[in-house]
Design an enzyme around this catalytic site. Structure first.
Site, PDB file in Angstrom:
ATOM      1  N   ARG A   1       0.822  -1.220   0.000  1.00 18.83           N
ATOM      2  CA  ARG A   1       0.000   0.000   0.000  1.00 18.83           C
ATOM      3  C   ARG A   1       0.854   1.268   0.000  1.00 18.83           C
ATOM      4  O   ARG A   1       0.515   2.270   0.630  1.00 18.83           O
ATOM      5  CB  ARG A   1      -0.972   0.005   1.190  1.00 18.83           C
ATOM      6  CG  ARG A   1      -1.959  -1.138   1.213  1.00 18.83           C
ATOM      7  CD  ARG A   1      -2.902  -1.104  -0.005  1.00 18.83           C
ATOM      8  NE  ARG A   1      -3.833  -2.234   0.043  1.00 18.83           N
ATOM      9  CZ  ARG A   1      -3.639  -3.389  -0.569  1.00 18.83           C
ATOM     10  NH1 ARG A   1      -2.539  -3.577  -1.278  1.00 18.83           N
ATOM     11  NH2 ARG A   1      -4.519  -4.361  -0.491  1.00 18.83           N
TER      12      ARG A   1
ATOM     13  N   SER B   1     -11.728   0.787   2.499  1.00 22.82           N
ATOM     14  CA  SER B   1     -11.043   0.355   3.720  1.00 22.82           C
ATOM     15  C   SER B   1     -10.438   1.554   4.447  1.00 22.82           C
ATOM     16  O   SER B   1      -9.727   2.356   3.850  1.00 22.82           O
ATOM     17  CB  SER B   1      -9.931  -0.640   3.390  1.00 22.82           C
ATOM     18  OG  SER B   1     -10.466  -1.821   2.834  1.00 22.82           O
TER      19      SER B   1
ATOM     20  N   GLU C   1      -5.561   4.000   5.841  1.00 22.36           N
ATOM     21  CA  GLU C   1      -5.524   3.799   4.397  1.00 22.36           C
ATOM     22  C   GLU C   1      -6.239   4.951   3.693  1.00 22.36           C
ATOM     23  O   GLU C   1      -5.906   5.313   2.570  1.00 22.36           O
ATOM     24  CB  GLU C   1      -6.162   2.459   4.009  1.00 22.36           C
ATOM     25  CG  GLU C   1      -5.962   2.106   2.554  1.00 22.36           C
ATOM     26  CD  GLU C   1      -6.180   0.629   2.262  1.00 22.36           C
ATOM     27  OE1 GLU C   1      -6.677   0.326   1.164  1.00 22.36           O
ATOM     28  OE2 GLU C   1      -5.843  -0.219   3.098  1.00 22.36           O
TER      29      GLU C   1
END
Length: 321
Positions: free
Chosen positions: A181, A230, A300
């Protein structure tokens, strides 16, 4: 007090033949999927890559620049965003086309779901995971978006970008510096398009995998709510939702913000939340998870902009995490 109109006037004076759209004090709540947030001083939507280069070269170095996509993974604070917000339009940056037997070129405003569909049409396997990611190619490149065991770094060949001085660059997959990520590519780069590589596959099998992704998303995620996907990254060897659930935060509310009952790693705006409500909820969850299991969850959701007057969100540990 910030003056978006004055900033816009100064910008126009140095832009010359800019063909895109510019607007002062533009409401960011109309862009983000959370439907919250204050205005951008100036919202700029360049017509194409050359137009973007012209724009970037004209922006003074002391003026902040923020790049946004389709707003799916974005929380804009209630005080708005200072400086210039650059949003790449689908018309100028949304094209996707086959460029070889195994490669696709996609603009960064192309929705991930559309990239998956183009791969299906081309009979290319390896892109099905994009079918379930509610974002655009630009965001996927920046955060190495992934799902179902595959990440963006597994498909990227090269990335085209424009820097703050208006110079164009082509980065290899290795130069993107991918991790979970994360990309270590300079934040000053605005990605414009990328080349992706797949492998020949049976369209029926590709469609079946995309259907599985869609079914999973519709049955376990609050896709009909005002949400940003998310909220937290998965910790090493674990699942963020399990940490949130174990800390008793499923359904937890702050003002009009709630951790979804359906999938507790999703924050939702129940209808009257502020950005402050949502960020406070996220930080509250992070603290409860740390107190419960010792795990520190990392955001996130990308949070940008300034708090409104009188608002205070005390970050748990640090503002970036």
């Amino acid at each position: 007090m910030r003056d978006g109109a004055a900033l816009l006037a100064d910008l126009r004076a140095g832009l010359g033949a800019f063909r895109g759209r510019l607007s002062a004090d533009a409401g960011m709540d109309k862009i983000t999927w959370f439907r919250v947030g204050g205005p951008a001083d100036v919202l700029a939507m360049p017509a194409d890559e050359d137009d973007l280069a012209l724009l970037m070269a004209a922006i003074p170095r002391n003026v902040p620049v923020t790049v946004v996509g389709i707003g799916s993974n974005l929380l804009v604070r209630d005080g708005g965003v200072p400086g210039i917000v650059v949003r790449l339009s689908a018309k100028g940056f949304g094209a996707v086309e086959r460029v070889s037997e195994t490669r696709l070129s996609a603009g960064t405003a192309c929705p991930d779901k559309r990239l998956a569909a183009a791969a299906l049409d081309a009979g290319l396997a390896g892109f099905h995971f994009y079918h379930g990611i509610p974002g655009s190619v630009g965001g996927a490149l920046r955060m190495n978006a992934g799902a179902n065991g595959t990440e963006t770094c597994d498909r990227v060949v090269e990335v085209h970008a424009v820097d703050r001085e208006g110079h164009k660059h082509v980065l290899s997959q290795q130069e993107m510096g991918y991790a979970y990520r994360h990309s270590s590519a300079s934040k000053d780069l605005v990605f414009t398009r990328a080349i992706f590589e797949g492998e020949p596959g049976d369209p029926a099998e590709i469609q079946a995998r995309m259907d599985e992704v869609q079914h999973h998303r519709e049955t376990v995620q609050p896709v009909k709510e005002k949400t940003g996907g998310s909220t937290f990254k998965n910790p090493d060897g674990g699942s963020a939702w399990k940490e949130v659930d174990a800390a008793g935060c499923r359904g937890l509310m702050v003002g009009g913000a709630q951790m979804s009952e359906m999938h507790c790693n999703f924050m939702i705006n129940t209808g009257h939340a502020t950005a402050c409500d949502l960020e406070t909820l996220g930080e509250t969850v992070r603290k409860r998870v740390r107190d419960t299991s010792g795990t520190t969850l990392q955001w996130e959701i990308k949070r940008i902009g300034e708090f409104a007057d009188g608002q205070v969100v005390r970050p748990f540990l640090n503002a970036d995490g």
